[in-house]
Design an enzyme around this catalytic site. Structure first.
Site: not given
Ligand code: BEZ
Length: 213
Positions: A46
């Site tokens: 994110c």
């Molecule tokens: C991420 O944004 O890195 C993420 C969020 C939830 C699960 C896996 C990755």
């Protein structure tokens, strides 16, 4: 929760964001919009996504598209995380992030897929046209960061259809030939598309991209 389909009016809502309260339809105004969700603040994928969107702001502006992100975390969390995004992605977040702690918007847009992600929203994308109707939906899992070049490519295609009566073929990219939409009769093509056209089949007519020099 409702299933939203292409052509449906994007549900209106009022929500708190990092740029103040947003009434979604008023905030959209007469332009295009992108509403996209991410699973949680302070997560690695994110962080890269929001940094990328910040860097693409000029590209969205050029297309008259406003962008707003959403997660089910709160405003204080968003504000702290934005500092990390700015620092690690070498940018300045320049669009609002909705704090959807009560999951009101997430439910309205069916962004919670508990069999995929127990806590957060999945990576939903909604492109909304000036008529407030949904033009595109995409859903990615939490583990896959989105391709924002692809999002811009689709917005270019949507706007070509909206303003120039052309569709775009497989793997089309800006500057390449387009397809005349089936609703345009072949005899009307020369007046509408002065750059010329090719009739490969009666139902397959191509023309240079109308808004490309
Ligand atoms: C991420 O944004 O890195 C993420 C969020 C939830 C699960 C896996 C990755």
């Amino acid at each position: 929760m409702q299933t939203l389909r292409l052509g449906d009016v994007a549900p209106n809502f009022t929500a708190q964001s990092t740029e103040g309260e947003i009434n979604f339809h008023q905030w959209l105004g007469d332009g295009w919009g992108v509403l996209f969700s991410h699973p949680a603040d302070y997560t690695p994928v994110c962080t890269t996504e929001l940094g990328t969107v910040a860097k693409y702001k000029a590209e969205f502006d050029k297309r008259n598209v406003k962008v707003v992100a959403l997660s089910v975390d709160g405003l204080e969390s968003h504000r702290g995380w934005v500092q990390d995004i700015n620092e690690t992605q070498n940018t300045t977040v320049n669009f609002p992030i909705i704090a959807d702690e009560d999951r009101k918007v997430a439910q309205l847009y069916d962004m919670l897929h508990p069999n995929s992600d127990e806590k957060g929203t999945v990576r939903s994308v909604f492109v909304i046209g000036p008529d407030k109707k949904i033009k595109l939906t995409i859903t990615y899992p939490a583990s896959t960061g989105r391709n924002f070049d692809e999002l811009l490519r689709v917005i270019d295609s949507l706007q070509l259809t909206a303003y120039h009566k052309v569709a775009t073929p497989a793997n089309w990219n800006n500057g390449e030939d387009c397809v005349v939409v089936p609703a345009v009769a072949t005899e009307d093509i020369p007046a509408l598309f002065p750059k010329g056209f090719k009739e490969i089949k009666p139902y397959l007519r191509t023309t240079p991209q109308p808004n490309w020099n």
